[in-house]
Design an enzyme around this catalytic site. Sequence first.
Site, PDB file in Angstrom:
ATOM      1  N   GLU A  42      37.972  40.020  29.922  1.00 41.64           N
ATOM      2  CA  GLU A  42      38.035  38.943  30.916  1.00 41.64           C
ATOM      3  C   GLU A  42      36.930  37.914  30.695  1.00 41.64           C
ATOM      4  O   GLU A  42      37.140  36.717  30.844  1.00 41.64           O
ATOM      5  CB  GLU A  42      37.949  39.510  32.341  1.00 41.64           C
ATOM      6  N   TYR A 125      37.173  35.806  40.579  1.00 40.91           N
ATOM      7  CA  TYR A 125      38.286  36.080  39.670  1.00 40.91           C
ATOM      8  C   TYR A 125      38.023  37.359  38.846  1.00 40.91           C
ATOM      9  O   TYR A 125      38.859  38.256  38.777  1.00 40.91           O
ATOM     10  CB  TYR A 125      38.521  34.887  38.717  1.00 40.91           C
ATOM     11  N   ASP A 143      43.357  32.272  39.022  1.00 40.63           N
ATOM     12  CA  ASP A 143      42.744  31.396  38.019  1.00 40.63           C
ATOM     13  C   ASP A 143      43.709  30.224  37.814  1.00 40.63           C
ATOM     14  O   ASP A 143      44.680  30.082  38.562  1.00 40.63           O
ATOM     15  CB  ASP A 143      42.472  32.169  36.712  1.00 40.63           C
TER      16      ASP A 143
END
Length: 371
Positions: A42, A125, A143
Site C-alpha cells: 500500500e 486510507y 482513495d
Amino acid sequence: MLKIPAAEIPKFRRRMLSWFAECKRDLPWRGTRNPYRIWLSEIMLQQTRVAAVVPYYEKFLEIFPNVQALARARTDRVLANWAGLGYYSRARNLHRAAKEIVTRHRGHFPREYEAAMALPGIGRYTAAAVLSIAYDAPYAVLDGNVARVLARIGALHGDLRAPSMWRKLEAAAQELLARNASGDWNQAVMELGATVCTPKSPRCGECPVEKWCRARKLGLAEKLPSARKKRATIEITLAAAVLLDPRGRTLLVRHSEGGSELFSRMWQFPALDTTGTDTRAALAGHLREIFGVAMKGALTPLATARHAVTFRNIRLEPYLVRVARLPRVLGARMIGLGQIRRLPISNATQKIASAATAHTGTAPRWCAQRA
Ligand code: SF4
C-alpha cells in the site's frame, strides 16, 4: 447519496465480490494476509503505478522479509532499496513505523484503527486498507479510484477532493462496505476503479455493477467526476555542482548541508535554486560561502536535464568543478563518481551524475581551490 435502493445493496455487493474473485489481477501482494506485506504494497503503490512497484516490492521483501528486519536496518540501506520509486518520505516513515511496531507492538501490526493511525506515514486510507485486508476489520477505503467509482455510480458532480464532498464519499463507502468480507470488498472496488471504471474511457460494458450506475444511465460516465482545477506548474532552475578531485571522487551532501530542499534528505550534489538569477554567479557564491571552494576558472557546464516534482517543472543545470581536494564538510560523503548509486539518491541526482560521467573524459583541466 448513491441512490442504490436498500433492498438491492446485497445483490450489488455479491456482484462486486464475484467479479473480483473471477477477474482480479494476479499481483504479488494478492492472496496474503500478512499485514507487513500488505502495508508495504500500500505504501509503495501511493502515487506509483503497479507495474513500477512490482519489482521494487519483490526485491524489498528479499532484503527486508519482515518488520523486524526492516526495523533493524540502517536508514541509508532502506532508502537505497527505495531509490527510483520516488517520494522518499514514504520509505523514511515506513522505516520509523517498523521500529515503532517492534518496540511498541511486539512486532505485530496493530489491529486497532487508532493505533494504526498513530504510526508514521499511515493515514485513513492505509489504515483501512491494511486492517481490512489483513484482519477483515470493517473499514472502507477511499482513495482516488474508489471516489471515482462512487461518484459515477451516484452521478455526483463537483470536486471530489473538496473536504465536504470527501467526507460524504467516506460515509457512502462505509455504508456500502460488505462487512463480512471487508478486505475483498475494498480490493474489489479499488480493482474496478483501476481496471474497468478508469479515469478515461471506462469500460461500462464489462462492469459488474453497470445496472446501478447512474452516470452510465445518464450518459455521463466519461464526464464524471468533474475535472479538478489543476495547480499551475511552476518553472524552477536548479544549479548543481559536481565537485571532482584528481582521484575521481565527488562530494554528496544532504539538504541541510548545502543541497536542495527539493530532494528532501536524499544524498545529492551541492545545489541551489537559481530561478531568475545568474545561475553561474549564484552557484559560485554558494560553493564559496557554504563549502569554502573558491573558483579559479569558469564552471564547466554539463548537459542540462528536465525533472518534474509534483507541480514543479525543474530545469537541472549541472556544472563540473575540478578541485585539488574536496572540501571537508561535516556529514557530507566523499565517494567515487561512478559509485554514487550505492547511496540513496533521487532520479534528478542520477541525471546529473550521468551528465558528469558522460563528460569527464573531455573536461578541461583547471582547478578551483580552497578559499
Ligand atoms: Fe464505472 Fe461504467 Fe461501471 Fe458506472 S458502469 S461504475 S461508469 S465502469
